[in-house]
Design an enzyme around this catalytic site. Structure first.
Site, PDB file in Angstrom:
ATOM      1  N   HIS A  83       0.856  -1.257  -0.041  1.00 26.30           N
ATOM      2  CA  HIS A  83       0.215   0.019  -0.019  1.00 26.30           C
ATOM      3  C   HIS A  83       0.864   1.287  -0.189  1.00 26.30           C
ATOM      4  O   HIS A  83       1.992   1.110   0.422  1.00 26.30           O
ATOM      5  CB  HIS A  83      -0.799   0.069   1.168  1.00 26.30           C
ATOM      6  CG  HIS A  83      -2.010  -0.848   1.007  1.00 26.30           C
ATOM      7  ND1 HIS A  83      -2.154  -2.210   1.224  1.00 26.30           N
ATOM      8  CD2 HIS A  83      -3.251  -0.558   0.669  1.00 26.30           C
ATOM      9  CE1 HIS A  83      -3.210  -2.631   1.363  1.00 26.30           C
ATOM     10  NE2 HIS A  83      -4.073  -1.837   0.635  1.00 26.30           N
TER      11      HIS A  83
ATOM     12  N   LYS B 241      -0.677   4.814   4.672  1.00 24.67           N
ATOM     13  CA  LYS B 241      -1.838   3.981   5.167  1.00 24.67           C
ATOM     14  C   LYS B 241      -1.520   3.925   6.712  1.00 24.67           C
ATOM     15  O   LYS B 241      -0.196   3.402   7.062  1.00 24.67           O
ATOM     16  CB  LYS B 241      -1.759   2.581   4.464  1.00 24.67           C
ATOM     17  CG  LYS B 241      -2.911   1.840   4.974  1.00 24.67           C
ATOM     18  CD  LYS B 241      -3.015   0.536   4.141  1.00 24.67           C
ATOM     19  CE  LYS B 241      -4.048  -0.646   4.632  1.00 24.67           C
ATOM     20  NZ  LYS B 241      -5.401  -0.086   4.834  1.00 24.67           N
TER      21      LYS B 241
HETATM   22  P1  NAD Z   1      -6.831   9.798   4.456  1.00 21.79           P
HETATM   23  O1  NAD Z   1      -6.022  10.008   5.488  1.00 21.79           O
HETATM   24  O2  NAD Z   1      -6.633  10.315   2.979  1.00 21.79           O
HETATM   25  O3  NAD Z   1      -8.438  10.265   4.552  1.00 21.79           O
HETATM   26  C1  NAD Z   1      -8.936  10.053   6.026  1.00 21.79           C
HETATM   27  C2  NAD Z   1      -9.731  11.428   6.192  1.00 21.79           C
HETATM   28  O4  NAD Z   1     -10.485  11.300   7.378  1.00 21.79           O
HETATM   29  C3  NAD Z   1      -8.862  12.458   6.798  1.00 21.79           C
HETATM   30  O5  NAD Z   1      -9.278  13.599   5.651  1.00 21.79           O
HETATM   31  C4  NAD Z   1      -8.993  12.752   8.088  1.00 21.79           C
HETATM   32  O6  NAD Z   1      -9.151  14.313   8.276  1.00 21.79           O
HETATM   33  C5  NAD Z   1     -10.677  12.499   8.451  1.00 21.79           C
HETATM   34  N1  NAD Z   1     -11.193  12.184   9.434  1.00 21.79           N
HETATM   35  C6  NAD Z   1     -10.186  11.913  10.539  1.00 21.79           C
HETATM   36  N2  NAD Z   1     -11.128  11.886  11.852  1.00 21.79           N
HETATM   37  C7  NAD Z   1     -12.305  12.358  11.214  1.00 21.79           C
HETATM   38  C8  NAD Z   1     -13.719  12.294  11.918  1.00 21.79           C
HETATM   39  N3  NAD Z   1     -13.726  12.100  13.227  1.00 21.79           N
HETATM   40  N4  NAD Z   1     -14.689  12.619  11.179  1.00 21.79           N
HETATM   41  C9  NAD Z   1     -14.726  12.763   9.911  1.00 21.79           C
HETATM   42  N5  NAD Z   1     -13.192  12.624   9.303  1.00 21.79           N
HETATM   43  C10 NAD Z   1     -12.213  12.369   9.865  1.00 21.79           C
HETATM   44  O7  NAD Z   1      -7.007   8.205   4.313  1.00 21.79           O
HETATM   45  P2  NAD Z   1      -7.900   7.358   2.827  1.00 21.79           P
HETATM   46  O8  NAD Z   1      -6.686   7.014   2.113  1.00 21.79           O
HETATM   47  O9  NAD Z   1      -9.001   8.211   2.455  1.00 21.79           O
HETATM   48  O10 NAD Z   1      -8.264   6.109   3.795  1.00 21.79           O
HETATM   49  C11 NAD Z   1      -9.482   6.125   4.513  1.00 21.79           C
HETATM   50  C12 NAD Z   1      -9.743   4.803   5.017  1.00 21.79           C
HETATM   51  O11 NAD Z   1     -10.234   3.944   4.046  1.00 21.79           O
HETATM   52  C13 NAD Z   1      -8.430   4.170   5.804  1.00 21.79           C
HETATM   53  O12 NAD Z   1      -8.730   3.344   6.792  1.00 21.79           O
HETATM   54  C14 NAD Z   1      -8.135   3.063   4.623  1.00 21.79           C
HETATM   55  O13 NAD Z   1      -7.405   1.697   4.886  1.00 21.79           O
HETATM   56  C15 NAD Z   1      -9.493   2.551   4.067  1.00 21.79           C
HETATM   57  N6  NAD Z   1      -9.434   2.154   2.664  1.00 21.79           N
HETATM   58  C16 NAD Z   1     -10.667   1.215   2.470  1.00 21.79           C
HETATM   59  C17 NAD Z   1     -10.775   0.957   1.021  1.00 21.79           C
HETATM   60  C18 NAD Z   1     -11.910  -0.122   1.053  1.00 21.79           C
HETATM   61  O14 NAD Z   1     -12.363  -0.757  -0.200  1.00 21.79           O
HETATM   62  N7  NAD Z   1     -12.862  -0.424   2.209  1.00 21.79           N
HETATM   63  C19 NAD Z   1     -10.138   1.181   0.134  1.00 21.79           C
HETATM   64  C20 NAD Z   1      -9.143   2.096   0.356  1.00 21.79           C
HETATM   65  C21 NAD Z   1      -8.966   2.610   1.652  1.00 21.79           C
END
Ligand code: NAD
Length: 234
Positions: A138, A142
């Site tokens: 990844h 992450k």
């Molecule tokens: P990222 O760090 O780019 O985004 C996370 C966002 O959440 C940030 O903008 C942060 O400010 C925000 N945040 C933090 N606390 C919050 C709150 N209390 N309320 C609302 N927003 C809040 O991360 P990302 O790359 O977008 O990934 C996010 C999650 O999704 C990770 O856990 C990742 O592993 C997961 N993910 C899942 C899939 C899937 O298919 N299920 C695919 C990709 C990523």
């Protein structure tokens, strides 16, 4: 609550400023049967409480951080809002107390159809081949390791192995974090004189969007809740 037929599903997105959240907002904007009514993200100065109160969503989509996704789900369900969680890295039993709550919760560690197939092929292969290891790769920002996808793949493979009476030894997971990567996984199985490699690559976050939109459409009518895994909806 469940929208009337023909009425767009009102969707709020938590983590709207994040890599996944921004992509989800664009996908919802482009879906004729959905309306993006609110965004929540501390990076935008927008709280979930405000998003739920002002947007009056039917569904909350959460792509945030492991330490906050569970609390967000509780807050949304308490407000009668269904929840689709893509955030990874929290214990699955953290949502147990939402069973039978008024609103539903759907969770998938990976919304890409190719990744779901990779997990299913790996589970099938584990019934027939002796040993396996998983390499998940990844991007370097992450937060969790091993990835939710790798943990679920290992669980599905162990369940398949014990079905055939095999031992339920841990399947080693190796985590690689490098700039330039998105989300990738290789399952390597080994047996006498041969190996089998099953690999999936998400090279763009749009790969997750059809699965997210499907979950948004279906979360209001789940047969049980919480429900885990995109394969349950296919
Ligand atoms: P990222 O760090 O780019 O985004 C996370 C966002 O959440 C940030 O903008 C942060 O400010 C925000 N945040 C933090 N606390 C919050 C709150 N209390 N309320 C609302 N927003 C809040 O991360 P990302 O790359 O977008 O990934 C996010 C999650 O999704 C990770 O856990 C990742 O592993 C997961 N993910 C899942 C899939 C899937 O298919 N299920 C695919 C990709 C990523």
């Amino acid at each position: 609550m469940a929208p009337q037929t023909g009425t767009p599903i009102r969707v709020a997105v938590a983590g709207a400023a994040g890599r996944m959240g921004e992509t989800v907002c664009r996908a919802i904007d482009g879906a004729a049967d959905m309306e993006l009514v609110a965004r929540a993200d501390p990076a935008l100065g927008l709280s979930l409480r405000q998003a739920l109160a002002d947007g009056r969503p039917d569904v909350l989509v959460d792509f945030t951080i492991p330490s906050t996704a569970v609390a967000n789900a509780h807050e949304a369900v308490a407000a009668g809002v269904h929840v689709v969680i893509g955030t990874t890295g929290f214990a699955p039993d953290a949502l147990d107390d939402l069973r039978g709550a008024g609103a539903n919760v759907f969770v998938a560690p990976n919304f890409a159809i190719g990744a779901v197939l990779m997990m299913q092929f790996a589970a099938t292969a584990a019934k027939h081949m002796h040993s396996a290891e998983i390499i998940e790769l990844h991007h370097d920002e992450k937060l969790d390791r091993p990835s939710g996808t790798a943990a679920r793949t290992a669980a599905l493979m162990r369940a398949a192995t014990s079905e055939r009476g095999g031992d339920d030894a841990e399947i080693p997971i190796h985590s690689v974090r490098l700039p330039g990567l998105v989300a990738h996984q290789e399952v390597i199985l080994g047996d006498l004189g041969q190996t089998l490699t099953i690999r999936h690559d998400s090279i763009d976050r749009v790969s997750f969007m059809p699965g997210v939109l499907l979950a948004v459409r279906r979360v209001g009518s789940l047969s049980r809740s919480p429900m885990f895994g995109l394969e349950q909806l296919l």
